[in-house]
Design an enzyme around this catalytic site. Structure first.
Site, PDB file in Angstrom:
ATOM      1  N   ASP A  46       0.782  -1.243   0.000  1.00  0.00           N
ATOM      2  CA  ASP A  46       0.000   0.000   0.000  1.00  0.00           C
ATOM      3  C   ASP A  46       0.813   1.293   0.000  1.00  0.00           C
ATOM      4  O   ASP A  46       0.322   2.337   0.400  1.00  0.00           O
ATOM      5  CB  ASP A  46      -0.913  -0.002   1.216  1.00  0.00           C
TER       6      ASP A  46
ATOM      7  N   GLU B 136      -0.098  -9.172  -1.015  1.00  0.00           N
ATOM      8  CA  GLU B 136      -0.704  -8.628   0.215  1.00  0.00           C
ATOM      9  C   GLU B 136      -1.930  -7.782  -0.145  1.00  0.00           C
ATOM     10  O   GLU B 136      -2.080  -6.628   0.260  1.00  0.00           O
ATOM     11  CB  GLU B 136       0.300  -7.815   1.041  1.00  0.00           C
TER      12      GLU B 136
ATOM     13  N   GLU C 268      -2.119   5.146   2.911  1.00  0.00           N
ATOM     14  CA  GLU C 268      -2.040   3.731   2.533  1.00  0.00           C
ATOM     15  C   GLU C 268      -3.396   3.097   2.225  1.00  0.00           C
ATOM     16  O   GLU C 268      -3.509   2.268   1.324  1.00  0.00           O
ATOM     17  CB  GLU C 268      -1.320   2.935   3.618  1.00  0.00           C
TER      18      GLU C 268
ATOM     19  N   HIS D 165       6.529   5.717  12.631  1.00  0.00           N
ATOM     20  CA  HIS D 165       6.820   6.484  11.420  1.00  0.00           C
ATOM     21  C   HIS D 165       5.598   6.973  10.648  1.00  0.00           C
ATOM     22  O   HIS D 165       5.733   7.723   9.696  1.00  0.00           O
ATOM     23  CB  HIS D 165       7.659   5.634  10.450  1.00  0.00           C
TER      24      HIS D 165
ATOM     25  N   ARG E 279       2.722   8.635   8.664  1.00  0.00           N
ATOM     26  CA  ARG E 279       2.546  10.027   8.252  1.00  0.00           C
ATOM     27  C   ARG E 279       1.493  10.735   9.107  1.00  0.00           C
ATOM     28  O   ARG E 279       1.667  11.884   9.508  1.00  0.00           O
ATOM     29  CB  ARG E 279       2.129  10.044   6.777  1.00  0.00           C
TER      30      ARG E 279
ATOM     31  N   HIS F 198      13.421   5.586  12.447  1.00  0.00           N
ATOM     32  CA  HIS F 198      13.236   5.781  11.002  1.00  0.00           C
ATOM     33  C   HIS F 198      14.141   6.917  10.526  1.00  0.00           C
ATOM     34  O   HIS F 198      14.471   7.823  11.301  1.00  0.00           O
ATOM     35  CB  HIS F 198      11.766   6.135  10.785  1.00  0.00           C
TER      36      HIS F 198
HETATM   37  C1  UD1 Z   1       6.775   5.046   3.532  1.00  0.00           C
HETATM   38  C2  UD1 Z   1       5.366   4.636   3.077  1.00  0.00           C
HETATM   39  C3  UD1 Z   1       4.633   3.947   4.199  1.00  0.00           C
HETATM   40  C4  UD1 Z   1       5.444   2.818   4.796  1.00  0.00           C
HETATM   41  C5  UD1 Z   1       6.829   3.335   5.183  1.00  0.00           C
HETATM   42  C6  UD1 Z   1       7.693   2.201   5.679  1.00  0.00           C
HETATM   43  C7  UD1 Z   1       4.221   6.090   1.482  1.00  0.00           C
HETATM   44  C8  UD1 Z   1       3.469   7.352   1.281  1.00  0.00           C
HETATM   45  N1  UD1 Z   1       4.623   5.845   2.720  1.00  0.00           N
HETATM   46  O1  UD1 Z   1       6.594   6.019   4.535  1.00  0.00           O
HETATM   47  O2  UD1 Z   1       3.412   3.419   3.699  1.00  0.00           O
HETATM   48  O3  UD1 Z   1       4.777   2.348   5.946  1.00  0.00           O
HETATM   49  O4  UD1 Z   1       7.448   3.915   4.038  1.00  0.00           O
HETATM   50  O5  UD1 Z   1       8.798   2.662   6.391  1.00  0.00           O
HETATM   51  O6  UD1 Z   1       4.458   5.373   0.549  1.00  0.00           O
HETATM   52  N2  UD1 Z   1      14.319   8.596   4.466  1.00  0.00           N
HETATM   53  C9  UD1 Z   1      15.688   8.484   4.324  1.00  0.00           C
HETATM   54  N3  UD1 Z   1      16.226   7.259   4.012  1.00  0.00           N
HETATM   55  C10 UD1 Z   1      15.478   6.150   3.866  1.00  0.00           C
HETATM   56  C11 UD1 Z   1      14.073   6.256   4.014  1.00  0.00           C
HETATM   57  C12 UD1 Z   1      13.517   7.491   4.297  1.00  0.00           C
HETATM   58  O7  UD1 Z   1      16.413   9.465   4.468  1.00  0.00           O
HETATM   59  O8  UD1 Z   1      16.024   5.073   3.610  1.00  0.00           O
HETATM   60  C13 UD1 Z   1      13.740   9.906   4.819  1.00  0.00           C
HETATM   61  C14 UD1 Z   1      13.715  10.894   3.650  1.00  0.00           C
HETATM   62  O9  UD1 Z   1      13.940  12.178   4.133  1.00  0.00           O
HETATM   63  C15 UD1 Z   1      12.259  10.766   3.172  1.00  0.00           C
HETATM   64  C16 UD1 Z   1      11.523  10.564   4.485  1.00  0.00           C
HETATM   65  O10 UD1 Z   1      12.387   9.732   5.240  1.00  0.00           O
HETATM   66  O11 UD1 Z   1      11.842  11.921   2.476  1.00  0.00           O
HETATM   67  C17 UD1 Z   1      10.152   9.939   4.387  1.00  0.00           C
HETATM   68  O12 UD1 Z   1      10.164   8.787   3.544  1.00  0.00           O
HETATM   69  P1  UD1 Z   1       8.788   8.365   2.791  1.00  0.00           P
HETATM   70  O13 UD1 Z   1       9.017   7.136   1.994  1.00  0.00           O
HETATM   71  O14 UD1 Z   1       8.203   9.536   2.088  1.00  0.00           O
HETATM   72  O15 UD1 Z   1       7.788   8.093   3.993  1.00  0.00           O
HETATM   73  P2  UD1 Z   1       7.756   6.937   5.068  1.00  0.00           P
HETATM   74  O16 UD1 Z   1       7.208   7.524   6.318  1.00  0.00           O
HETATM   75  O17 UD1 Z   1       9.042   6.234   5.086  1.00  0.00           O
HETATM   76  N1  UDP Z   2      12.236  -3.306  10.489  1.00  0.00           N
HETATM   77  C1  UDP Z   2      13.623  -3.394  10.286  1.00  0.00           C
HETATM   78  N2  UDP Z   2      14.441  -2.539  10.957  1.00  0.00           N
HETATM   79  C2  UDP Z   2      13.976  -1.602  11.824  1.00  0.00           C
HETATM   80  C3  UDP Z   2      12.564  -1.502  12.001  1.00  0.00           C
HETATM   81  C4  UDP Z   2      11.733  -2.355  11.314  1.00  0.00           C
HETATM   82  O1  UDP Z   2      14.086  -4.234   9.523  1.00  0.00           O
HETATM   83  O2  UDP Z   2      14.786  -0.891  12.408  1.00  0.00           O
HETATM   84  C5  UDP Z   2      11.354  -4.201   9.717  1.00  0.00           C
HETATM   85  C6  UDP Z   2      10.292  -4.940  10.498  1.00  0.00           C
HETATM   86  O3  UDP Z   2      10.757  -6.193  10.960  1.00  0.00           O
HETATM   87  C7  UDP Z   2       9.171  -5.091   9.469  1.00  0.00           C
HETATM   88  C8  UDP Z   2       9.334  -3.868   8.582  1.00  0.00           C
HETATM   89  O4  UDP Z   2      10.646  -3.383   8.814  1.00  0.00           O
HETATM   90  O5  UDP Z   2       9.415  -6.236   8.650  1.00  0.00           O
HETATM   91  C9  UDP Z   2       8.315  -2.821   8.896  1.00  0.00           C
HETATM   92  O6  UDP Z   2       8.653  -1.665   8.236  1.00  0.00           O
HETATM   93  P1  UDP Z   2       8.022  -0.270   8.593  1.00  0.00           P
HETATM   94  O7  UDP Z   2       7.561  -0.285   9.997  1.00  0.00           O
HETATM   95  O8  UDP Z   2       9.003   0.761   8.177  1.00  0.00           O
HETATM   96  O9  UDP Z   2       6.795  -0.152   7.580  1.00  0.00           O
HETATM   97  P2  UDP Z   2       5.279  -0.660   7.597  1.00  0.00           P
HETATM   98  O10 UDP Z   2       5.279  -2.131   7.810  1.00  0.00           O
HETATM   99  O11 UDP Z   2       4.564   0.113   8.645  1.00  0.00           O
HETATM  100  O12 UDP Z   2       4.768  -0.290   6.256  1.00  0.00           O
END
Ligand code: UD1
Ligand code: UDP
Length: 369
Positions: free
Chosen positions: A100, A122, A136, A209, A211, A242
């Protein structure tokens, strides 16, 4: 499915998608009759690369779209613009997306525009509130409008799709590939310096994490946790934070000088699963962790008002506590002081399959399922 699929492309971009798609990538690569390519959008960078390394997956395409503090507009436009050429060049028979995220939704949209058949891994999770989780719930509902093949992790997810009039012949209950991953990671023989640090204390594992939790809800969550840590000197919190800078700023501000809360960079999935397996309990707004914790028998207070994973609530492992400071404080305290309540939530149950979901999906794609 009837006809045999020869060229499969998997598209994903964030950590959780990667954790749940890499087992499928590796399973498909073992199938001689199928040519498998991987396109990552790079919606996440460091957190995606950590997973690719653990599962030894090398993408064929990387759209490298991540920007600091990216907005939904940034992700949407950048993925849509960049994936077009990849899809037109590769011409896959089917594209597989997961879950999602914005990567998922936009890649599905691109397939729709190019009329490429889509498979959704999924599929069928629902809260029926498009603002929770945001965005999502909208993303996964929109993907279900487009996807031809729906790989539902549970019977409940299948029923959701049937209630939306999706074709029953195109829905396959496969289990969740999260369990495939979990079966390969947790080891008896595991050590980590932070486990040594937490020795003798009850270890609380925290992640956050979402949004919709950024801002005040996150401040409430962190303040409640800080208050509990100050009151209970036998607990230690590990918080693999995160990469989102907005979250880091809030956490560092509220948790500063709290030495029994250890804020560290994201764990790779091997470390995360192994530390979770040794934790007393988990506090999280994550989706994937709600699937993993029941298998490990770890009580989870879910820092959200809704969940698309009712199976874990029914199994007794998950409790939705929202983001109200007082409520979280009370629920957290109960799990620390009421042994009966704690034990009722720590019975291992696994509503998400037997770890063979990838095999089932690959069988179906080969036309032999
Ligand atoms: C995204 C997904 C969310 C998922 C989550 C898993 C969307 C809108 N959101 O949210 O569904 O649950 O990933 O973690 O698709 N950043 C880094 N390095 C990384 C990752 C993120 O620097 O490896 C920082 C960047 O500044 C980025 C911000 O985190 O702009 C947010 O990342 P983003 O993918 O937009 O949102 P998530 O909250 O990670
Ligand atoms: N996870 C990880 N390292 C971390 C935190 C989470 O590998 O420091 C794994 C966790 O086991 C799960 C997945 O990341 O499999 C969940 O990711 P996240 O919470 O970022 O996203 P969501 O599942 O909410 O979309």
């Amino acid at each position: 499915m009837g006809t045999k699929v020869k060229k499969v492309m998997l598209v994903f971009g964030t950590r959780p998608e990667a954790i749940k798609m890499c087992p499928l990538v590796n399973e498909l690569k073992r199938r001689k009759g199928i040519s498998t390519t991987v396109c990552v959008t790079g919606q996440h960078r460091e957190m995606l690369d950590q997973v690719l390394e653990v599962f030894d997956v090398e993408p064929d395409y990387d759209l490298c779209i991540m920007q600091p503090k990216q907005t939904l507009f940034d992700i949407t436009t950048n993925v849509l613009e960049n994936i077009k050429n990849v899809l037109t060049e590769e011409k896959p028979d089917v594209v597989l997306v997961h879950g999602d995220t914005s990567t998922t939704f936009v890649s599905a949209l691109a397939c729709f525009y190019l009329q490429i058949p889509l498979g959704h891994v999924e599929a069928g999770l629902r809260t029926y509130n498009i603002y929770s989780p945001y965005p999502e719930e909208f993303n996964r509902q929109a993907v279900s409008l487009i996807s031809k093949y729906n790989f539902a992790p549970t019977e409940k997810a299948k029923q959701n799709l049937l209630a939306e009039k999706r074709n029953a012949d195109d829905i396959y209950v496969t289990g969740n590939t999260a369990i495939d991953a979990l079966k390969t990671t947790v080891a008896q023989d595991y050590s980590h310096p932070l486990l040594d640090w937490a020795k003798g204390s009850r270890l609380i594992l925290l992640t956050a994490h979402r949004r919709e939790n950024l801002g005040k809800p996150l401040e409430n969550i962190f303040s409640a946790i800080k208050k509990i840590v100050e009151e209970f000197d036998d607990i230690k919190v590990i918080y693999p934070i995160h990469m989102n800078p907005v979250i880091r700023e809030t956490a560092n501000r509220i948790f500063k000088e709290t030495d029994r809360i250890s804020i560290v960079d994201p764990f790779d999935v091997l470390d995360f699963h192994n530390v979770m397996a040794r934790a007393y309990m988990v506090l999280t707004d994550s989706g994937g962790i709600q699937e993993e914790a029941p298998s490990l028998g770890k009580p989870v207070l879910v820092l959200r008002d809704t969940t698309e994973r009712p199976e874990g609530v029914e199994a007794g492992t998950l409790k939705l506590v929202g983001t109200d400071k007082k409520n979280l404080y009370n629920e957290f305290k109960t799990l620390l002081t009421d042994e009966k309540a704690y034990h009722a939530m720590s019975i291992a149950a696994n509503p998400y399959g037997d770890g063979l979901a990838s095999k089932r999906i690959a069988d179906i794609l080969e036309g032999i399922g």
